[in-house]
Scaffold this motif. Structure first.
Motif, PDB file in Angstrom:
ATOM      1  N   MET A 169       0.813  -1.216   0.000  1.00 30.26           N
ATOM      2  CA  MET A 169       0.000   0.000   0.000  1.00 30.26           C
ATOM      3  C   MET A 169       0.848   1.269   0.000  1.00 30.26           C
ATOM      4  SD  MET A 169      -2.684  -1.773  -0.185  1.00 30.26           S
ATOM      5  CE  MET A 169      -3.933  -0.479  -0.190  1.00 30.26           C
ATOM      6  N   ALA A 170       0.201   2.386  -0.229  1.00 32.67           N
ATOM      7  CA  ALA A 170       0.888   3.680  -0.301  1.00 32.67           C
ATOM      8  C   ALA A 170      -0.065   4.777   0.164  1.00 32.67           C
ATOM      9  CB  ALA A 170       1.375   3.938  -1.720  1.00 32.67           C
ATOM     10  N   ASP A 171       0.499   5.951   0.415  1.00 29.95           N
ATOM     11  CA  ASP A 171      -0.275   7.112   0.843  1.00 29.95           C
ATOM     12  C   ASP A 171      -0.106   8.244  -0.163  1.00 29.95           C
ATOM     13  OD1 ASP A 171      -1.079   6.002   3.407  1.00 29.95           O
ATOM     14  OD2 ASP A 171       1.006   6.319   4.045  1.00 29.95           O
ATOM     15  N   ILE A 172      -1.071   9.144  -0.152  1.00 25.78           N
ATOM     16  CA  ILE A 172      -0.930  10.388  -0.896  1.00 25.78           C
ATOM     17  C   ILE A 172      -0.395  11.443   0.068  1.00 25.78           C
ATOM     18  CG2 ILE A 172      -2.135  12.213  -2.140  1.00 25.78           C
ATOM     19  CD1 ILE A 172      -4.157  10.140  -3.059  1.00 25.78           C
ATOM     20  N   VAL A 173       0.790  11.955  -0.226  1.00 25.99           N
ATOM     21  CA  VAL A 173       1.421  12.994   0.587  1.00 25.99           C
ATOM     22  C   VAL A 173       1.628  14.196  -0.316  1.00 25.99           C
ATOM     23  CG1 VAL A 173       3.373  13.631   2.027  1.00 25.99           C
ATOM     24  CG2 VAL A 173       2.566  11.258   2.010  1.00 25.99           C
ATOM     25  N   GLY A 174       0.829  15.225  -0.088  1.00 26.98           N
ATOM     26  CA  GLY A 174       0.866  16.361  -1.009  1.00 26.98           C
ATOM     27  C   GLY A 174       0.333  15.915  -2.354  1.00 26.98           C
ATOM     28  N   ASN A 175       1.177  16.013  -3.364  1.00 24.73           N
ATOM     29  CA  ASN A 175       0.821  15.528  -4.695  1.00 24.73           C
ATOM     30  C   ASN A 175       1.660  14.331  -5.100  1.00 24.73           C
ATOM     31  OD1 ASN A 175      -1.287  17.337  -5.410  1.00 24.73           O
ATOM     32  ND2 ASN A 175       0.229  18.953  -5.768  1.00 24.73           N
ATOM     33  N   GLU A 176       2.146  13.596  -4.124  1.00 21.30           N
ATOM     34  CA  GLU A 176       2.995  12.451  -4.411  1.00 21.30           C
ATOM     35  C   GLU A 176       2.408  11.171  -3.813  1.00 21.30           C
ATOM     36  OE1 GLU A 176       6.913  13.234  -2.998  1.00 21.30           O
ATOM     37  OE2 GLU A 176       7.357  14.731  -4.543  1.00 21.30           O
ATOM     38  N   ILE A 177       2.737  10.050  -4.449  1.00 19.61           N
ATOM     39  CA  ILE A 177       2.380   8.722  -3.945  1.00 19.61           C
ATOM     40  C   ILE A 177       3.600   8.184  -3.212  1.00 19.61           C
ATOM     41  CG2 ILE A 177       1.597   6.412  -4.546  1.00 19.61           C
ATOM     42  CD1 ILE A 177      -0.428   8.569  -5.216  1.00 19.61           C
ATOM     43  N   VAL A 178       3.435   7.890  -1.924  1.00 21.50           N
ATOM     44  CA  VAL A 178       4.558   7.463  -1.096  1.00 21.50           C
ATOM     45  C   VAL A 178       4.254   6.080  -0.504  1.00 21.50           C
ATOM     46  CG1 VAL A 178       5.990   7.997   0.904  1.00 21.50           C
ATOM     47  CG2 VAL A 178       5.110   9.863  -0.527  1.00 21.50           C
ATOM     48  N   ASP A 179       5.139   5.119  -0.736  1.00 21.16           N
ATOM     49  CA  ASP A 179       4.942   3.760  -0.217  1.00 21.16           C
ATOM     50  C   ASP A 179       4.895   3.758   1.306  1.00 21.16           C
ATOM     51  OD1 ASP A 179       5.063   2.920  -2.818  1.00 21.16           O
ATOM     52  OD2 ASP A 179       7.021   1.930  -2.663  1.00 21.16           O
TER      53      ASP A 179
END
Length: 496
Positions: free
Chosen positions: A186-196
């Motif tokens: 899974m990953a998260d949305i941080v700002g405008n980025e996809i972060v694992d």
């Protein structure tokens, strides 16, 4: 045997009149495979496509005069030994984007009924800018599936499968391969980025998973206006009664407006689309819903009555529950195809269709399921499965016609353009059926005239290139399930 099964027997009799003792093809005869050839599947495909394919007259290799002898015909079939290559590279018209096939016709038929091997996770895929890497986002979870028991929900992001980064080159094998289970990273949305992140979700594909196409059906009270909301995800004829019951509930609850959400609906049964349109507009059986257009061979054999489909007053088992509306709000996107678009186009002459979302997929042709049943001229019939060639399990789903509405309009191969453009936001997909979900909120704003407090600007527009909805054996198919009530044994398909 039912009449509509009998009608195809006449066609097959016309197609097997050539003797193996006479290698030349005479006027009025179709070419035949020579004994001993192993091109059985190719033979079935050519014969079926020569009769039923919508673009038969535009494909030189499907011409009635293409072959002068059975030897020439057999050599032609054997020149392309792979059935898939033969179907896609030899038989299809250049403009055909949607005809397909399956090496196991039973899998194809099951998928047309909403049955498949699935873990219940429905998702779209997005490509990272400037990279072959991709990520997925969950659009919804099928109730009573494996995924419904796991810690995963709409809006969740994943980037890895079994520890491997998803790429444009491996996603098909990792997500849609023969593997019965896989683990998502899974990953998260941080700002405008996809972060694992470190979260993993293990999912298992279950045989014969059934999806009820009605995901959400409820009546909303919005500032005193009763608004029916239906999230409908595929046109499945075996759920027609449930669909009609949902409209019965809308009526009982006093709904005077309808938001029909087909944003992820890839299509399905033409007849179910007719029933749904009747539940929206009305049950006047003299009002034309759609008219079929076949290839020249088939079209010439059918009367206007046989080509015309009218609005319905019954599902076949119960009276249609209709809201009798003069307008409907439809949420549709690029993932909305075939029967979804057909409902919108079929209603347009009678109802103000307010389309919210994105331009639809642009699939305006219908198809039929064809199998190697010589005595039935190839059209699949469940009561004739014992008659299907045991040496050829292939099924094909070619486009065989187009539907036009009561105004004669059918030309939407570029898609139906929205009246109100609004894309989904990966950072705020919302909960389906919740009045704060952006696309529904926009429809409710239009209905009530009261400005919504929901923001309609997308932080991360959901621009996907693939969807799990199109990866079943049924794909984005719109299939004709109306028997042609005619005795073809009295008609002539032979060449002039």
């Amino acid at each position: 045997m039912k009449k509509y099964v009998l009608l195809f027997l006449g066609l097959s009799l016309l197609m097997v009149s050539c003797s193996n003792d006479d290698n030349q093809i005479k006027n009025g005869e179709t070419p035949q495979l020579l004994p001993g050839s192993d091109a059985i599947t190719q033979h079935f495909m050519w014969q079926a496509m020569n009769l039923w394919y919508f673009w038969q007259g535009d494909v030189n290799d499907l011409s009635d005069t293409r072959f002068t002898s059975n030897q020439q015909y057999t050599d032609f079939l054997e020149a392309t030994p792979g059935p898939e290559d033969f179907f896609f590279d030899v038989l299809l018209f250049d403009e055909d984007r949607f005809s397909f096939l399956n090496s196991d016709y039973s899998e194809l038929v099951n998928n047309l009924s909403g049955v498949s091997r699935s873990n219940g996770l429905e998702f779209n895929l997005v490509r990272f800018s400037g990279s072959d890497d991709i990520f997925g986002y969950v659009i919804y979870i099928v109730p009573n599936s494996d995924a419904s028991t796991k810690a995963i929900q709409r809006g969740d992001i994943f980037t890895r499968v079994d520890g491997q980064q998803l790429t444009i080159n491996n996603y098909v094998s990792l997500l849609y391969g023969s593997n019965t289970s896989y683990t998502l990273g899974m990953a998260d949305i941080v700002g405008n980025e996809i972060v694992d992140n470190a979260t993993e979700v293990a999912l298992t594909k279950v045989e014969n998973q059934v999806e009820d196409p009605i995901l959400v059906a409820e009546t909303l009270d919005v500032n005193g206006t009763k608004v029916a909301y239906l999230m409908y995800n595929r046109f499945l004829s075996n759920f027609n009664e449930q669909l009609n019951a949902a409209f019965g509930e809308f009526i009982a609850e006093g709904a005077t407006e309808l938001v029909l959400d087909m944003r992820y609906n890839p299509g399905g049964s033409v007849n179910t689309s007719r029933l749904l349109a009747s539940m929206v507009y009305g049950t006047n059986t003299s009002d034309l819903y759609i008219r079929q257009r076949w290839n020249a061979k088939v079209q010439a054999q059918l009367s206007d009555e046989q080509l015309s489909d009218y609005f319905a007053n019954s599902t076949g088992s119960s009276a249609i529950n209709s809201l009798n509306l003069d307008r409907v709000f439809v949420i549709a996107t690029n993932d909305s195809a075939s029967a979804s678009e057909l409902v919108m186009n079929g209603l347009a002459p009678y109802v103000d269709v307010i389309h919210i979302g994105e331009t639809t997929r642009g699939k305006n042709e219908f198809s039929i399921t064809l199998v190697d049943d010589i005595d039935n001229a190839f059209i699949y019939a469940s009561d004739r499965e014992d008659e299907i060639n045991p040496d050829n399990s292939w099924g094909i789903q070619p486009l065989v016609g187009r539907n036009e509405n009561a105004d004669g309009f059918y030309d939407y191969t570029s898609g139906l353009v929205p009246d109100i453009t609004l894309v989904e936001d990966l950072a705020n997909l919302g909960v389906l059926g919740d009045t704060n979900e952006p696309l529904l909120a926009r429809a409710l704003e239009e209905i009530t005239g009261v400005a919504s407090k929901v923001s309609f600007s997308a932080q991360m527009p959901a621009k996907s290139f693939a969807s799990s909805r199109f990866q079943t054996a049924a794909k984005d198919n719109m299939y004709l399930d109306k028997p042609l009530d005619i005795d073809f044994t009295q008609l002539d398909f032979t060449k002039e």
